[in-house]
Design a protein around this motif. Structure first.
Motif, PDB file in Angstrom:
ATOM      1  N   GLU A 156       0.836  -1.203   0.000  1.00 15.31           N
ATOM      2  CA  GLU A 156       0.000   0.000   0.000  1.00 15.31           C
ATOM      3  C   GLU A 156       0.868   1.248   0.000  1.00 15.31           C
ATOM      4  N   LEU A 157       1.960   1.230   0.777  1.00 16.69           N
ATOM      5  CA  LEU A 157       2.866   2.379   0.850  1.00 16.69           C
ATOM      6  C   LEU A 157       3.455   2.683  -0.520  1.00 16.69           C
ATOM      7  N   ILE A 158       3.933   1.651  -1.218  1.00 15.97           N
ATOM      8  CA  ILE A 158       4.517   1.845  -2.546  1.00 15.97           C
ATOM      9  C   ILE A 158       3.472   2.413  -3.500  1.00 15.97           C
ATOM     10  N   TYR A 159       2.253   1.884  -3.439  1.00 13.93           N
ATOM     11  CA  TYR A 159       1.184   2.361  -4.323  1.00 13.93           C
ATOM     12  C   TYR A 159       0.892   3.836  -4.058  1.00 13.93           C
ATOM     13  N   LYS A 160       0.798   4.217  -2.773  1.00 17.10           N
ATOM     14  CA  LYS A 160       0.501   5.610  -2.436  1.00 17.10           C
ATOM     15  C   LYS A 160       1.610   6.532  -2.918  1.00 17.10           C
ATOM     16  N   TRP A 161       2.877   6.110  -2.733  1.00 21.04           N
ATOM     17  CA  TRP A 161       3.992   6.944  -3.162  1.00 21.04           C
ATOM     18  C   TRP A 161       4.010   7.132  -4.673  1.00 21.04           C
ATOM     19  N   VAL A 162       3.671   6.068  -5.412  1.00 20.43           N
ATOM     20  CA  VAL A 162       3.767   6.123  -6.870  1.00 20.43           C
ATOM     21  C   VAL A 162       2.563   6.813  -7.495  1.00 20.43           C
ATOM     22  N   PHE A 163       1.348   6.498  -7.010  1.00 19.63           N
ATOM     23  CA  PHE A 163       0.131   6.938  -7.685  1.00 19.63           C
ATOM     24  C   PHE A 163      -0.655   8.019  -6.943  1.00 19.63           C
ATOM     25  N   SER A 164      -0.279   8.345  -5.722  1.00 25.12           N
ATOM     26  CA  SER A 164      -1.085   9.277  -4.933  1.00 25.12           C
ATOM     27  C   SER A 164      -0.236  10.436  -4.446  1.00 25.12           C
ATOM     28  N   GLY A 165       0.018  11.387  -5.348  1.00 26.30           N
ATOM     29  CA  GLY A 165       0.768  12.568  -4.970  1.00 26.30           C
ATOM     30  C   GLY A 165      -0.129  13.597  -4.303  1.00 26.30           C
ATOM     31  N   PRO A 166       0.428  14.733  -3.899  1.00 27.83           N
ATOM     32  CA  PRO A 166      -0.382  15.795  -3.288  1.00 27.83           C
ATOM     33  C   PRO A 166      -1.451  16.300  -4.259  1.00 27.83           C
ATOM     34  N   VAL A 167      -2.653  16.498  -3.752  1.00 28.35           N
ATOM     35  CA  VAL A 167      -3.760  17.028  -4.556  1.00 28.35           C
ATOM     36  C   VAL A 167      -3.909  18.514  -4.228  1.00 28.35           C
ATOM     37  N   PRO A 168      -3.581  19.412  -5.173  1.00 29.88           N
ATOM     38  CA  PRO A 168      -3.756  20.846  -4.918  1.00 29.88           C
ATOM     39  C   PRO A 168      -5.224  21.243  -5.096  1.00 29.88           C
ATOM     40  N   PHE A 169      -5.744  22.009  -4.154  1.00 32.22           N
ATOM     41  CA  PHE A 169      -7.146  22.413  -4.197  1.00 32.22           C
ATOM     42  C   PHE A 169      -7.290  23.861  -4.623  1.00 32.22           C
ATOM     43  N   GLU A 170      -8.367  24.133  -5.334  1.00 34.03           N
ATOM     44  CA  GLU A 170      -8.752  25.513  -5.585  1.00 34.03           C
ATOM     45  C   GLU A 170      -9.505  26.000  -4.352  1.00 34.03           C
ATOM     46  N   VAL A 171      -9.061  27.119  -3.790  1.00 37.76           N
ATOM     47  CA  VAL A 171      -9.665  27.663  -2.573  1.00 37.76           C
ATOM     48  C   VAL A 171     -10.664  28.747  -2.983  1.00 37.76           C
ATOM     49  N   THR A 172     -11.956  28.450  -2.808  1.00 33.05           N
ATOM     50  CA  THR A 172     -13.015  29.334  -3.291  1.00 33.05           C
ATOM     51  C   THR A 172     -13.724  30.018  -2.125  1.00 33.05           C
ATOM     52  N   PRO A 173     -13.766  31.354  -2.105  1.00 35.82           N
ATOM     53  CA  PRO A 173     -14.435  32.058  -1.002  1.00 35.82           C
ATOM     54  C   PRO A 173     -15.945  31.868  -1.055  1.00 35.82           C
ATOM     55  N   VAL A 174     -16.553  31.747   0.135  1.00 33.89           N
ATOM     56  CA  VAL A 174     -17.997  31.522   0.208  1.00 33.89           C
ATOM     57  C   VAL A 174     -18.693  32.584   1.056  1.00 33.89           C
ATOM     58  N   HIS A 175     -18.121  32.915   2.215  1.00 32.28           N
ATOM     59  CA  HIS A 175     -18.856  33.746   3.177  1.00 32.28           C
ATOM     60  C   HIS A 175     -17.899  34.654   3.952  1.00 32.28           C
ATOM     61  N   HIS A 176     -18.346  35.909   4.170  1.00 34.04           N
ATOM     62  CA  HIS A 176     -17.618  36.884   4.980  1.00 34.04           C
ATOM     63  C   HIS A 176     -16.176  37.110   4.480  1.00 34.04           C
ATOM     64  N   LEU A 177     -15.988  37.143   3.171  1.00 29.63           N
ATOM     65  CA  LEU A 177     -14.655  37.325   2.613  1.00 29.63           C
ATOM     66  C   LEU A 177     -14.700  38.313   1.444  1.00 29.63           C
ATOM     67  N   ARG A 178     -13.667  39.133   1.372  1.00 33.46           N
ATOM     68  CA  ARG A 178     -13.517  40.070   0.267  1.00 33.46           C
ATOM     69  C   ARG A 178     -12.099  39.989  -0.257  1.00 33.46           C
ATOM     70  N   SER A 179     -11.967  39.945  -1.576  1.00 34.59           N
ATOM     71  CA  SER A 179     -10.642  39.845  -2.191  1.00 34.59           C
ATOM     72  C   SER A 179      -9.888  41.175  -2.057  1.00 34.59           C
ATOM     73  N   ILE A 180      -8.589  41.073  -1.761  1.00 33.78           N
ATOM     74  CA  ILE A 180      -7.702  42.240  -1.739  1.00 33.78           C
ATOM     75  C   ILE A 180      -6.776  42.109  -2.941  1.00 33.78           C
ATOM     76  N   PRO A 181      -6.864  43.018  -3.930  1.00 36.83           N
ATOM     77  CA  PRO A 181      -6.141  42.816  -5.184  1.00 36.83           C
ATOM     78  C   PRO A 181      -4.624  42.808  -5.054  1.00 36.83           C
ATOM     79  N   ASP A 182      -4.055  43.683  -4.240  1.00 35.56           N
ATOM     80  CA  ASP A 182      -2.599  43.788  -4.147  1.00 35.56           C
ATOM     81  C   ASP A 182      -2.173  43.797  -2.688  1.00 35.56           C
ATOM     82  N   GLY A 183      -0.907  43.489  -2.475  1.00 32.02           N
ATOM     83  CA  GLY A 183      -0.364  43.553  -1.130  1.00 32.02           C
ATOM     84  C   GLY A 183      -0.004  42.188  -0.576  1.00 32.02           C
ATOM     85  N   GLU A 184       0.433  42.200   0.668  1.00 35.45           N
ATOM     86  CA  GLU A 184       0.899  40.965   1.314  1.00 35.45           C
ATOM     87  C   GLU A 184      -0.250  39.994   1.554  1.00 35.45           C
ATOM     88  N   PHE A 185      -1.444  40.526   1.859  1.00 40.21           N
ATOM     89  CA  PHE A 185      -2.603  39.689   2.156  1.00 40.21           C
ATOM     90  C   PHE A 185      -3.584  39.730   0.979  1.00 40.21           C
TER      91      PHE A 185
END
Length: 199
Positions: free
Chosen positions: A25-54
Protein backbone atom coordinates in the motif's frame (compact mmCIF):
# COMPACT_ATOMS: atom_id res chain seq x y z
CA UNK A 1 2.45 -27.74 23.05
CA UNK A 2 1.92 -28.65 19.39
CA UNK A 3 -1.16 -26.43 19.26
CA UNK A 4 0.81 -23.54 20.75
CA UNK A 5 3.55 -23.92 18.13
CA UNK A 6 0.98 -24.04 15.33
CA UNK A 7 -0.78 -20.97 16.71
CA UNK A 8 2.54 -19.09 16.96
CA UNK A 9 3.43 -20.07 13.39
CA UNK A 10 0.01 -18.95 12.13
CA UNK A 11 0.33 -15.63 13.97
CA UNK A 12 3.81 -15.13 12.53
CA UNK A 13 2.52 -15.75 8.99
CA UNK A 14 -0.35 -13.35 9.64
CA UNK A 15 2.08 -10.63 10.75
CA UNK A 16 4.21 -11.04 7.63
CA UNK A 17 1.15 -11.03 5.36
CA UNK A 18 -0.08 -7.85 7.04
CA UNK A 19 3.38 -6.25 6.84
CA UNK A 20 3.61 -7.11 3.13
CA UNK A 21 0.17 -5.62 2.51
CA UNK A 22 1.11 -2.39 4.31
CA UNK A 23 4.37 -2.07 2.35
CA UNK A 24 2.50 -2.73 -0.92
CA UNK A 25 0.00 0.00 0.00
CA UNK A 26 2.87 2.38 0.85
CA UNK A 27 4.52 1.85 -2.55
CA UNK A 28 1.18 2.36 -4.32
CA UNK A 29 0.50 5.61 -2.44
CA UNK A 30 3.99 6.94 -3.16
CA UNK A 31 3.77 6.12 -6.87
CA UNK A 32 0.13 6.94 -7.69
CA UNK A 33 -1.08 9.28 -4.93
CA UNK A 34 0.77 12.57 -4.97
CA UNK A 35 -0.38 15.79 -3.29
CA UNK A 36 -3.76 17.03 -4.56
CA UNK A 37 -3.76 20.85 -4.92
CA UNK A 38 -7.15 22.41 -4.20
CA UNK A 39 -8.75 25.51 -5.58
CA UNK A 40 -9.66 27.66 -2.57
CA UNK A 41 -13.01 29.33 -3.29
CA UNK A 42 -14.44 32.06 -1.00
CA UNK A 43 -18.00 31.52 0.21
CA UNK A 44 -18.86 33.75 3.18
CA UNK A 45 -17.62 36.88 4.98
CA UNK A 46 -14.66 37.32 2.61
CA UNK A 47 -13.52 40.07 0.27
CA UNK A 48 -10.64 39.85 -2.19
CA UNK A 49 -7.70 42.24 -1.74
CA UNK A 50 -6.14 42.82 -5.18
CA UNK A 51 -2.60 43.79 -4.15
CA UNK A 52 -0.36 43.55 -1.13
CA UNK A 53 0.90 40.96 1.31
CA UNK A 54 -2.60 39.69 2.16
CA UNK A 55 -5.07 38.54 -0.50
CA UNK A 56 -8.30 38.25 1.51
CA UNK A 57 -10.14 40.27 4.13
CA UNK A 58 -12.39 38.62 6.70
CA UNK A 59 -15.55 40.72 7.11
CA UNK A 60 -17.21 38.90 10.01
CA UNK A 61 -17.05 36.04 12.47
CA UNK A 62 -17.63 33.20 10.00
CA UNK A 63 -15.31 33.54 7.01
CA UNK A 64 -14.80 30.31 5.10
CA UNK A 65 -13.61 28.83 1.84
CA UNK A 66 -14.65 25.63 0.13
CA UNK A 67 -11.95 23.41 -1.35
CA UNK A 68 -12.46 22.27 -4.92
CA UNK A 69 -10.35 19.29 -6.10
CA UNK A 70 -8.98 19.57 -9.66
CA UNK A 71 -10.57 16.33 -10.90
CA UNK A 72 -13.64 16.29 -8.67
CA UNK A 73 -12.32 13.53 -6.36
CA UNK A 74 -11.68 14.20 -2.70
CA UNK A 75 -9.02 12.25 -0.80
CA UNK A 76 -10.07 10.10 2.15
CA UNK A 77 -8.52 8.35 5.14
CA UNK A 78 -5.23 9.55 6.59
CA UNK A 79 -3.80 12.55 4.74
CA UNK A 80 -1.01 15.05 5.07
CA UNK A 81 -2.33 18.60 4.79
CA UNK A 82 -0.10 21.45 3.66
CA UNK A 83 -1.49 24.98 3.62
CA UNK A 84 -0.04 28.46 3.21
CA UNK A 85 -1.94 30.63 5.68
CA UNK A 86 -1.10 33.88 7.48
CA UNK A 87 -2.82 36.97 8.88
CA UNK A 88 -2.24 40.42 10.32
CA UNK A 89 -3.64 39.36 13.70
CA UNK A 90 -1.44 39.73 16.76
CA UNK A 91 -2.49 36.28 18.00
CA UNK A 92 -2.16 32.92 16.19
CA UNK A 93 -4.86 31.83 13.78
CA UNK A 94 -7.17 29.01 14.86
CA UNK A 95 -8.20 27.46 11.52
CA UNK A 96 -10.85 24.75 11.41
CA UNK A 97 -11.46 22.13 8.72
CA UNK A 98 -15.04 20.97 8.12
CA UNK A 99 -15.74 17.82 6.13
CA UNK A 100 -19.01 16.80 4.47
CA UNK A 101 -19.31 13.01 4.59
CA UNK A 102 -22.68 13.03 2.86
CA UNK A 103 -24.65 14.58 5.73
CA UNK A 104 -23.39 18.14 5.35
CA UNK A 105 -20.78 20.02 7.35
CA UNK A 106 -21.14 19.15 11.04
CA UNK A 107 -19.16 19.23 14.26
CA UNK A 108 -18.59 15.45 14.26
CA UNK A 109 -16.35 15.74 11.21
CA UNK A 110 -14.54 18.90 12.31
CA UNK A 111 -10.76 19.08 12.70
CA UNK A 112 -9.01 21.90 14.54
CA UNK A 113 -5.80 22.61 12.68
CA UNK A 114 -2.57 23.74 14.33
CA UNK A 115 -1.64 27.41 14.11
CA UNK A 116 0.54 28.25 11.10
CA UNK A 117 4.29 28.37 11.67
CA UNK A 118 6.11 30.84 9.42
CA UNK A 119 2.95 31.11 7.34
CA UNK A 120 2.49 27.37 6.79
CA UNK A 121 0.49 24.50 8.25
CA UNK A 122 1.80 20.96 7.91
CA UNK A 123 -0.18 18.31 9.75
CA UNK A 124 -1.78 14.86 9.58
CA UNK A 125 -5.56 14.64 9.48
CA UNK A 126 -8.01 11.73 9.36
CA UNK A 127 -10.77 12.23 6.79
CA UNK A 128 -13.91 10.04 6.63
CA UNK A 129 -13.97 7.15 4.18
CA UNK A 130 -16.53 9.08 2.13
CA UNK A 131 -15.88 12.78 1.48
CA UNK A 132 -18.37 14.97 -0.42
CA UNK A 133 -16.92 18.36 0.42
CA UNK A 134 -14.31 20.20 2.48
CA UNK A 135 -14.27 23.74 3.77
CA UNK A 136 -11.74 25.70 5.81
CA UNK A 137 -12.53 28.48 8.28
CA UNK A 138 -9.30 30.44 8.75
CA UNK A 139 -10.45 32.62 11.67
CA UNK A 140 -13.50 33.90 13.57
CA UNK A 141 -12.77 37.64 13.61
CA UNK A 142 -12.29 40.42 11.06
CA UNK A 143 -8.73 40.33 9.74
CA UNK A 144 -6.59 40.47 6.65
CA UNK A 145 -5.41 37.00 5.70
CA UNK A 146 -3.16 35.38 3.16
CA UNK A 147 -4.24 32.05 1.70
CA UNK A 148 -1.90 30.31 -0.70
CA UNK A 149 -1.40 26.75 -1.87
CA UNK A 150 -3.45 24.11 -0.07
CA UNK A 151 -2.93 20.43 -0.79
CA UNK A 152 -3.78 17.01 0.63
CA UNK A 153 -1.85 13.79 0.10
CA UNK A 154 -3.30 10.41 1.03
CA UNK A 155 -1.00 8.35 3.27
CA UNK A 156 -0.51 4.63 3.59
CA UNK A 157 -1.21 3.21 7.07
CA UNK A 158 2.43 2.21 7.55
CA UNK A 159 3.49 5.80 6.88
CA UNK A 160 1.06 7.00 9.56
CA UNK A 161 2.48 4.43 11.97
CA UNK A 162 6.04 5.55 11.25
CA UNK A 163 5.12 9.23 11.62
CA UNK A 164 3.43 8.50 14.96
CA UNK A 165 6.44 6.52 16.14
CA UNK A 166 9.04 9.02 14.95
CA UNK A 167 9.07 11.28 18.08
CA UNK A 168 9.94 8.17 20.12
CA UNK A 169 12.35 6.86 17.50
CA UNK A 170 14.57 9.89 16.90
CA UNK A 171 16.70 9.36 19.99
CA UNK A 172 17.16 5.67 19.08
CA UNK A 173 18.34 6.06 15.50
CA UNK A 174 21.87 5.05 16.54
CA UNK A 175 20.52 1.94 18.29
CA UNK A 176 19.01 -0.29 15.57
CA UNK A 177 17.71 -2.94 17.99
CA UNK A 178 15.82 -0.39 20.08
CA UNK A 179 14.59 1.36 16.92
CA UNK A 180 13.14 -1.89 15.59
CA UNK A 181 11.47 -2.63 18.94
CA UNK A 182 9.67 0.74 19.08
CA UNK A 183 8.41 0.54 15.47
CA UNK A 184 7.36 -3.09 16.02
CA UNK A 185 5.38 -2.12 19.14
CA UNK A 186 3.50 0.57 17.19
CA UNK A 187 2.79 -1.93 14.43
CA UNK A 188 1.36 -4.43 16.93
CA UNK A 189 -0.75 -1.72 18.61
CA UNK A 190 -2.22 -0.85 15.22
CA UNK A 191 -2.92 -4.54 14.46
CA UNK A 192 -4.67 -5.06 17.77
CA UNK A 193 -6.74 -1.88 17.35
CA UNK A 194 -5.61 -0.53 20.70
CA UNK A 195 -4.19 2.64 19.16
CA UNK A 196 -7.41 4.41 18.16
CA UNK A 197 -5.65 7.30 16.48
CA UNK A 198 -4.30 4.95 13.81
CA UNK A 199 -7.58 3.27 12.89
Amino acid sequence: MKNQVQAAAADSRSIWVEAFRLIKELIYKWVFSGPVPFEVTPVHHLRSIPDGEFNWESLGDDPHFVLVPPEGRFPSGWCRLTCELDSDLKHPLTPVLYVDDGDGFKEATTTWLPAPIDGKIRTLIRLPDVVRGIRIDPCTVPARIKVGLLSLRELAKIEVILRAAWPHVRSRVTRPTELFRVVWNYFNMWRSGSKRALR
